[in-house]
Design a protein around this motif. Sequence first.
Motif, mmCIF file in Angstrom:
data_model
loop_
_atom_site.group_PDB
_atom_site.id
_atom_site.type_symbol
_atom_site.label_atom_id
_atom_site.label_comp_id
_atom_site.label_asym_id
_atom_site.label_seq_id
_atom_site.Cartn_x
_atom_site.Cartn_y
_atom_site.Cartn_z
ATOM 1 N N LYS A 48 35.078 74.007 25.343
ATOM 2 C CA LYS A 48 35.396 74.545 24.017
ATOM 3 C C LYS A 48 36.884 74.517 23.705
ATOM 4 O O LYS A 48 37.278 74.401 22.544
ATOM 5 C CB LYS A 48 34.880 75.983 23.902
ATOM 6 N N ASP A 49 37.733 74.658 24.706
ATOM 7 C CA ASP A 49 39.169 74.811 24.474
ATOM 8 C C ASP A 49 39.934 73.521 24.765
ATOM 9 O O ASP A 49 39.708 72.874 25.797
ATOM 10 C CB ASP A 49 39.724 75.943 25.336
ATOM 11 N N TYR A 50 40.887 73.193 23.862
ATOM 12 C CA TYR A 50 41.641 71.950 23.976
ATOM 13 C C TYR A 50 43.108 72.210 23.635
ATOM 14 O O TYR A 50 43.465 73.203 22.975
ATOM 15 C CB TYR A 50 41.069 70.883 23.045
ATOM 16 N N SER A 51 43.960 71.303 24.068
ATOM 17 C CA SER A 51 45.383 71.405 23.765
ATOM 18 C C SER A 51 45.973 70.008 23.635
ATOM 19 O O SER A 51 45.403 69.021 24.111
ATOM 20 C CB SER A 51 46.126 72.201 24.845
ATOM 21 N N PHE A 52 47.123 69.930 22.998
ATOM 22 C CA PHE A 52 47.821 68.660 22.792
ATOM 23 C C PHE A 52 49.309 68.934 22.786
ATOM 24 O O PHE A 52 49.783 69.889 22.153
ATOM 25 C CB PHE A 52 47.399 68.016 21.467
ATOM 26 N N SER A 53 50.080 68.118 23.498
ATOM 27 C CA SER A 53 51.528 68.296 23.579
ATOM 28 C C SER A 53 52.249 67.160 22.869
ATOM 29 O O SER A 53 51.815 66.008 22.900
ATOM 30 C CB SER A 53 51.975 68.359 25.043
ATOM 31 N N ASP A 54 53.364 67.510 22.241
ATOM 32 C CA ASP A 54 54.151 66.543 21.492
ATOM 33 C C ASP A 54 55.629 66.929 21.624
ATOM 34 O O ASP A 54 55.958 68.067 21.980
ATOM 35 C CB ASP A 54 53.729 66.537 20.023
ATOM 36 N N THR A 55 56.508 65.987 21.345
ATOM 37 C CA THR A 55 57.941 66.253 21.393
ATOM 38 C C THR A 55 58.580 65.832 20.081
ATOM 39 O O THR A 55 58.401 64.691 19.632
ATOM 40 C CB THR A 55 58.615 65.487 22.552
ATOM 41 N N LEU A 56 59.312 66.751 19.454
ATOM 42 C CA LEU A 56 60.034 66.457 18.222
ATOM 43 C C LEU A 56 61.465 66.072 18.570
ATOM 44 O O LEU A 56 62.125 66.748 19.365
ATOM 45 C CB LEU A 56 60.032 67.681 17.303
ATOM 46 N N THR A 57 61.939 64.988 17.969
ATOM 47 C CA THR A 57 63.286 64.505 18.261
ATOM 48 C C THR A 57 64.245 64.680 17.091
ATOM 49 O O THR A 57 65.449 64.616 17.271
ATOM 50 C CB THR A 57 63.252 63.020 18.653
#
Length: 360
Positions: A232-241
């Motif tokens: 049920k649980d999900y995550s996503f990582s990103d980097t802002l430059t």
Amino acid sequence: MFQRKNYRKPGISLLLWFCCIGFARAQVPNDHIAHRRVLKTEEAVWSNTTGCTVQRSCVDESLTGKCVEYHNDQWFEFTPATSGNYFVNISGQTCRDTRGVQLVVLTGKPCEPATYNIISCTSLASQDDIFVLLQALQSRQTYLLNVDGYLNDQCRFKIEVSTKPNGIPAAVTPVIPAGNFVQNGNVTLHWALPDSISATGFRILRREASQFKAVENGRKAVARDSYGKLLKDYSFSDTLTKPGSYLYQVVAFGTTNEVPVLIKQEWRTLRNVANAPIWYQLPLEKYPNKAELAISITDAATGKILQRVVFRKQKNKPEQGRLLVNNWLAGGIKTIRVEIQERKKEKIISGSNFLVDLDK
């Protein structure tokens, strides 16, 4: 003898005439409700809001609340052959501003607002390809579609009424919050898959506030554990430059027959470190000259130590108590904790501990 004729170059009046001709051609015929464009199922047509005007007697903004303010609207109509769910797909938007178009779907007699019944009202703030779900439409019932440039935006667009959605679900863009800053450009999104939604994966979209359209920033597949149970649980990582405010959208998708669902919308902001320094002045007035002061600065949210310093207070040197906070603000730190100890012969004789809101 031949008479000499005077030839003149085209003047301003002629140039204005050409401009007027160009403007008139830009105005679509269905700017007038009597000339509304009839849409057939699965027929995609191009149109634009440039040069359109509003027939005030044919609209009533009180019926749509704050959803729509009419500036340059035009009209379509659609009559389904069979009852059921349909989608209004709007795509290929090319606009003067960022805002895009807005859509009102209603029933009633054309240009008789007293008979109108609002089925759907959608105001966007982007030029994304979107769809609006119209549920349980009735066969042989005529539906009126009103398209307007959001806050008078001048847009070219494609519109289609279909049994299949195209693009992402239309949704009101949330207001950019005052907080929600990211530290060091690192973004982590968390969401849950509702029991009511059948999906095989997620699309993660990102759009900076000044950009016209969102771009796909990644995908996540719906997963199961070792026992075959759906996670049920999900995550996503990103980097802002680059500094800015970014809207993240998570869209759940499935098989061809499953309608995409917008699961999450969330703004994240990466602050710009200002060229001009931003200072916070520590309150050191109560401490005597030559007092030994030990100062500790921590991030109030995480407890991380940001700065430690020990010095003897000197008269007429206020810069001793100044903190440069640019980098902390840029890293998303909103509140710091300040601890000041006055020492004498390595013993603490007084102290203070307080919070400072850097946003104020």
